[in-house]
Design an enzyme around this catalytic site. Structure first.
Site, PDB file in Angstrom:
ATOM      1  N   GLU A  58       0.929   4.010   1.795  1.00 39.33           N
ATOM      2  CA  GLU A  58       1.266   4.453   3.203  1.00 39.33           C
ATOM      3  C   GLU A  58       2.598   3.558   3.697  1.00 39.33           C
ATOM      4  O   GLU A  58       3.461   4.081   3.992  1.00 39.33           O
ATOM      5  CB  GLU A  58       0.131   4.409   4.089  1.00 39.33           C
ATOM      6  CG  GLU A  58      -1.023   5.204   3.662  1.00 39.33           C
ATOM      7  CD  GLU A  58      -2.033   4.327   3.112  1.00 39.33           C
ATOM      8  OE1 GLU A  58      -3.315   4.550   3.224  1.00 39.33           O
ATOM      9  OE2 GLU A  58      -1.619   3.352   2.267  1.00 39.33           O
ATOM     10  N   HIS A 117       0.746  -1.154   0.057  1.00 42.17           N
ATOM     11  CA  HIS A 117       0.009  -0.019  -0.143  1.00 42.17           C
ATOM     12  C   HIS A 117       0.809   1.221  -0.026  1.00 42.17           C
ATOM     13  O   HIS A 117       2.127   1.237   0.198  1.00 42.17           O
ATOM     14  CB  HIS A 117      -0.930  -0.051   1.109  1.00 42.17           C
ATOM     15  CG  HIS A 117      -1.974  -1.021   1.331  1.00 42.17           C
ATOM     16  ND1 HIS A 117      -3.155  -0.657   1.792  1.00 42.17           N
ATOM     17  CD2 HIS A 117      -1.956  -2.067   0.511  1.00 42.17           C
ATOM     18  CE1 HIS A 117      -4.151  -1.808   1.704  1.00 42.17           C
ATOM     19  NE2 HIS A 117      -3.382  -2.668   1.073  1.00 42.17           N
ATOM     20  N   CYS A 127      -6.254   2.006   5.453  1.00 45.10           N
ATOM     21  CA  CYS A 127      -7.016   1.041   5.854  1.00 45.10           C
ATOM     22  C   CYS A 127      -6.586   0.785   7.205  1.00 45.10           C
ATOM     23  O   CYS A 127      -5.831   1.330   8.013  1.00 45.10           O
ATOM     24  CB  CYS A 127      -6.772  -0.085   4.952  1.00 45.10           C
ATOM     25  SG  CYS A 127      -5.088  -0.633   4.874  1.00 45.10           S
TER      26      CYS A 127
END
Length: 163
Positions: free
Chosen positions: A59, A57, A87
């Site tokens: 991040e 992801h 998330c």
């Protein structure tokens, strides 16, 4: 010093990384990690499909890159700009990294781990909490995602789950 004008500047950078993800066939999410003095420490964009891992992801990649660059896991006094609400996995990583501030554009009502479904980054039961600013360039951030999934449906490809 980071202010609302700076928030837009850094979110625009995150959007550029989201465009890079989109161009690679990834769900278009981008992130930029910034030090308190405005220095860009790292960036990330989704690479789950290309790298064949659920961990890639935007991040997570930004946090990993900054930690490696700074040679420390504590990313104190930093702000993470990300185009989509993190998330649960990413929110947990931000808490673990001791990120000071999270700024995101679009909310994620199906998988949001910071405010929509869960409040991991502000949960008083955890040992770290962070300041959260939402809605910076919301329309642009949600627009790139909506356009991506609309195009995928138009092409008849299976809809990918949200990042």
């Amino acid at each position: 010093m980071i202010d609302s004008k700076s928030d837009e500047k850094y979110m625009r950078m995150a959007l550029k990384w989201a465009e890079k993800a989109r161009d690679l066939g990834e769900v278009p999410v981008g992130a930029v990690l910034v030090a308190a003095d405005g220095t860009i420490l790292s960036h990330g964009y989704n690479m789950r499909e290309n790298w064949k891992t659920p961990l890639a992801h935007a991040e997570i990649l930004a946090v990993q890159t900054a930690s490696k660059r700074l040679q420390q896991w504590r990313l104190l006094d930093t702000t993470l700009y990300v185009t989509l609400e993190p998330c649960v996995m990413c929110a947990g990583a931000l808490v673990q990294a001791r990120i000071k501030r999270l700024v995101y554009g679009a909310t994620d009502p199906k998988a949001g781990g910071t405010e929509s479904l869960y409040q991991i980054c502000s949960d008083p039961r955890l040992n770290h909490r962070m300041e959260i600013t939402t809605g910076i360039l919301r329309d642009e951030c949600s627009g790139i995602l909506s356009d991506f999934f609309r195009e995928r449906r138009k092409q008849g490809k299976q809809k990918l789950p949200p990042s």
